[in-house]
Design a protein around this motif. Structure first.
Motif, PDB file in Angstrom:
ATOM      1  N   ALA A 175       0.831  -1.207   0.000  1.00 30.81           N
ATOM      2  CA  ALA A 175       0.000   0.000   0.000  1.00 30.81           C
ATOM      3  C   ALA A 175       0.864   1.255   0.000  1.00 30.81           C
ATOM      4  O   ALA A 175       0.574   2.224  -0.711  1.00 30.81           O
ATOM      5  CB  ALA A 175      -0.928  -0.004   1.213  1.00 30.81           C
ATOM      6  N   GLY A 176       1.939   1.243   0.788  1.00 30.87           N
ATOM      7  CA  GLY A 176       2.843   2.391   0.808  1.00 30.87           C
ATOM      8  C   GLY A 176       3.484   2.637  -0.544  1.00 30.87           C
ATOM      9  O   GLY A 176       3.581   3.780  -1.011  1.00 30.87           O
ATOM     10  N   ALA A 177       3.921   1.556  -1.187  1.00 33.87           N
ATOM     11  CA  ALA A 177       4.526   1.689  -2.516  1.00 33.87           C
ATOM     12  C   ALA A 177       3.515   2.214  -3.529  1.00 33.87           C
ATOM     13  O   ALA A 177       3.840   3.059  -4.378  1.00 33.87           O
ATOM     14  CB  ALA A 177       5.081   0.340  -2.968  1.00 33.87           C
ATOM     15  N   LEU A 178       2.276   1.744  -3.437  1.00 37.96           N
ATOM     16  CA  LEU A 178       1.243   2.210  -4.361  1.00 37.96           C
ATOM     17  C   LEU A 178       0.918   3.681  -4.129  1.00 37.96           C
ATOM     18  O   LEU A 178       0.671   4.429  -5.089  1.00 37.96           O
ATOM     19  CB  LEU A 178      -0.017   1.352  -4.217  1.00 37.96           C
ATOM     20  CG  LEU A 178       0.066  -0.058  -4.801  1.00 37.96           C
ATOM     21  CD1 LEU A 178      -1.209  -0.838  -4.497  1.00 37.96           C
ATOM     22  CD2 LEU A 178       0.298  -0.002  -6.311  1.00 37.96           C
ATOM     23  N   GLY A 203      -3.382   2.435  -9.120  1.00 37.67           N
ATOM     24  CA  GLY A 203      -2.739   2.639  -7.824  1.00 37.67           C
ATOM     25  C   GLY A 203      -3.737   3.061  -6.762  1.00 37.67           C
ATOM     26  O   GLY A 203      -3.687   2.587  -5.618  1.00 37.67           O
ATOM     27  N   CYS A 204      -4.650   3.951  -7.125  1.00 44.73           N
ATOM     28  CA  CYS A 204      -5.698   4.371  -6.190  1.00 44.73           C
ATOM     29  C   CYS A 204      -6.569   3.185  -5.787  1.00 44.73           C
ATOM     30  O   CYS A 204      -6.901   3.006  -4.604  1.00 44.73           O
ATOM     31  CB  CYS A 204      -6.564   5.458  -6.821  1.00 44.73           C
ATOM     32  SG  CYS A 204      -5.735   7.042  -7.056  1.00 44.73           S
ATOM     33  N   LEU A 205      -6.941   2.388  -6.776  1.00 44.13           N
ATOM     34  CA  LEU A 205      -7.774   1.219  -6.498  1.00 44.13           C
ATOM     35  C   LEU A 205      -7.050   0.240  -5.578  1.00 44.13           C
ATOM     36  O   LEU A 205      -7.635  -0.291  -4.620  1.00 44.13           O
ATOM     37  CB  LEU A 205      -8.143   0.539  -7.818  1.00 44.13           C
ATOM     38  CG  LEU A 205      -9.089  -0.656  -7.738  1.00 44.13           C
ATOM     39  CD1 LEU A 205     -10.429  -0.250  -7.144  1.00 44.13           C
ATOM     40  CD2 LEU A 205      -9.284  -1.263  -9.124  1.00 44.13           C
ATOM     41  N   GLY A 206      -5.771   0.028  -5.837  1.00 45.91           N
ATOM     42  CA  GLY A 206      -4.997  -0.894  -5.017  1.00 45.91           C
ATOM     43  C   GLY A 206      -4.880  -0.440  -3.574  1.00 45.91           C
ATOM     44  O   GLY A 206      -5.009  -1.251  -2.644  1.00 45.91           O
ATOM     45  N   THR A 207      -4.654   0.855  -3.363  1.00 43.64           N
ATOM     46  CA  THR A 207      -4.562   1.346  -1.986  1.00 43.64           C
ATOM     47  C   THR A 207      -5.897   1.199  -1.271  1.00 43.64           C
ATOM     48  O   THR A 207      -5.937   0.893  -0.075  1.00 43.64           O
ATOM     49  CB  THR A 207      -4.118   2.817  -1.945  1.00 43.64           C
ATOM     50  OG1 THR A 207      -5.020   3.618  -2.725  1.00 43.64           O
ATOM     51  CG2 THR A 207      -2.710   2.987  -2.474  1.00 43.64           C
ATOM     52  N   GLY A 208      -6.983   1.407  -1.997  1.00 40.27           N
ATOM     53  CA  GLY A 208      -8.296   1.248  -1.380  1.00 40.27           C
ATOM     54  C   GLY A 208      -8.535  -0.172  -0.900  1.00 40.27           C
ATOM     55  O   GLY A 208      -8.999  -0.395   0.223  1.00 40.27           O
ATOM     56  N   VAL A 209      -8.191  -1.144  -1.738  1.00 39.92           N
ATOM     57  CA  VAL A 209      -8.395  -2.554  -1.381  1.00 39.92           C
ATOM     58  C   VAL A 209      -7.501  -2.959  -0.211  1.00 39.92           C
ATOM     59  O   VAL A 209      -7.948  -3.582   0.762  1.00 39.92           O
ATOM     60  CB  VAL A 209      -8.129  -3.455  -2.597  1.00 39.92           C
ATOM     61  CG1 VAL A 209      -8.140  -4.926  -2.192  1.00 39.92           C
ATOM     62  CG2 VAL A 209      -9.164  -3.196  -3.688  1.00 39.92           C
ATOM     63  N   THR A 245     -12.265   3.852  -4.784  1.00 40.70           N
ATOM     64  CA  THR A 245     -12.683   3.229  -6.038  1.00 40.70           C
ATOM     65  C   THR A 245     -13.358   4.248  -6.945  1.00 40.70           C
ATOM     66  O   THR A 245     -13.116   4.280  -8.166  1.00 40.70           O
ATOM     67  CB  THR A 245     -13.639   2.061  -5.759  1.00 40.70           C
ATOM     68  OG1 THR A 245     -12.984   1.102  -4.914  1.00 40.70           O
ATOM     69  CG2 THR A 245     -14.068   1.382  -7.050  1.00 40.70           C
ATOM     70  N   LEU A 246     -14.199   5.097  -6.353  1.00 39.34           N
ATOM     71  CA  LEU A 246     -14.849   6.155  -7.131  1.00 39.34           C
ATOM     72  C   LEU A 246     -13.809   7.110  -7.710  1.00 39.34           C
ATOM     73  O   LEU A 246     -13.903   7.514  -8.879  1.00 39.34           O
ATOM     74  CB  LEU A 246     -15.834   6.916  -6.243  1.00 39.34           C
ATOM     75  CG  LEU A 246     -16.523   8.133  -6.875  1.00 39.34           C
ATOM     76  CD1 LEU A 246     -17.330   7.725  -8.102  1.00 39.34           C
ATOM     77  CD2 LEU A 246     -17.419   8.827  -5.844  1.00 39.34           C
ATOM     78  N   GLU A 247     -12.828   7.465  -6.901  1.00 39.17           N
ATOM     79  CA  GLU A 247     -11.753   8.336  -7.379  1.00 39.17           C
ATOM     80  C   GLU A 247     -11.044   7.710  -8.580  1.00 39.17           C
ATOM     81  O   GLU A 247     -10.795   8.379  -9.595  1.00 39.17           O
ATOM     82  CB  GLU A 247     -10.750   8.583  -6.249  1.00 39.17           C
ATOM     83  CG  GLU A 247      -9.581   9.469  -6.639  1.00 39.17           C
ATOM     84  CD  GLU A 247      -8.522   9.545  -5.552  1.00 39.17           C
ATOM     85  OE1 GLU A 247      -7.415  10.040  -5.850  1.00 39.17           O
ATOM     86  OE2 GLU A 247      -8.786   9.107  -4.414  1.00 39.17           O
ATOM     87  N   ALA A 248     -10.727   6.421  -8.466  1.00 38.62           N
ATOM     88  CA  ALA A 248     -10.060   5.724  -9.569  1.00 38.62           C
ATOM     89  C   ALA A 248     -10.930   5.709 -10.821  1.00 38.62           C
ATOM     90  O   ALA A 248     -10.436   5.898 -11.943  1.00 38.62           O
ATOM     91  CB  ALA A 248      -9.716   4.296  -9.144  1.00 38.62           C
TER      92      ALA A 248
END
Length: 214
Positions: free
Chosen positions: A11-14, A47-53, A75-78
């Motif tokens: 998550a940090g890397a994303l 990347g946004c989606l991945g951090t959300g999950v 997810t909406l942001e992505a």
């Protein structure tokens, strides 16, 4: 614990990748490399989606409703970011130049930026900062920075929406600085330390004596 540490580092890397891709996308668009800009924004959306999950998995035990809300907003942001690439891709395909069509397509992309990376990110940052404050798994100052920065970005983007301040101007940029600082600090913590164990709730000193007396 091993899985949690891996999720935190990922998550940090994303998070860091979203900043890199967003900046490079702006550079690509400004230089006329529209297809490259589209690709970078798609990577940004992923990347946004991945951090959300990942943060849903990590933070759900500390506040399920807010963790789910954050993941949905992320997810909406992505989705809005991804949708914003479509007019730029059409612009690249049509080679519309600088005419009315180019202006209209560029305005659509700008509108997507204002909504996705402006209004939506402001709300999800407030939700995340609030959750981190209550969970007490990071320094309290980080949670406060998230809440305060998110509110400031929300105010700044609403001001742009209603033409109170110039779109993408200096004031708008300054409003975004606290959220930028929050996300970088948060990303570094996730990469280097992960989430610390939540602090035990404060218990009055005389509670054990009262319990023993019973």
């Amino acid at each position: 614990m091993t899985h949690a540490r891996t999720y935190a580092r990922t998550a940090g890397a994303l998070y860091l990748s979203t900043h890199v891709t967003s900046v490079l996308a702006v550079v690509a668009y400004d230089s006329g490399a529209l297809r490259l800009g589209v690709l970078l924004e798609v990577l940004l959306a992923l990347g946004c989606l991945g951090t959300g999950v990942l943060l849903l998995v990590l933070l759900r035990p500390y506040g399920e409703a807010r963790a789910v809300t954050f993941a949905l907003l992320r997810t909406l942001e992505a989705a809005v970011i991804a949708a914003g690439t479509l007019p730029m891709l059409a612009l690249a395909w049509r080679d519309a130049g600088t005419g009315p069509m180019a202006a209209a397509l560029t305005d659509l992309h700008t509108a997507a930026f204002l909504v996705g990376q402006g209004l939506v990110i402001a709300v999800n940052t407030v939700v995340l900062g609030w959750l981190l404050l209550d969970a007490r798994v990071v320094p309290r100052a980080l949670g406060m920075l998230g809440v305060g920065g998110g509110v400031l970005v929300l105010v700044g983007n609403l001001a742009q929406l209603f033409d109170v301040i110039p779109l993408g101007g200096t004031v708008a940029g300054l409003c975004a600085v606290p959220v930028f600082a929050f996300e970088i600090w948060w990303a570094v913590l996730l990469l280097t330390r992960g989430l610390r164990a939540p602090a035990a709730p404060d218990v009055p000193a005389d509670v054990p004596d009262r319990v023993a007396a019973r």
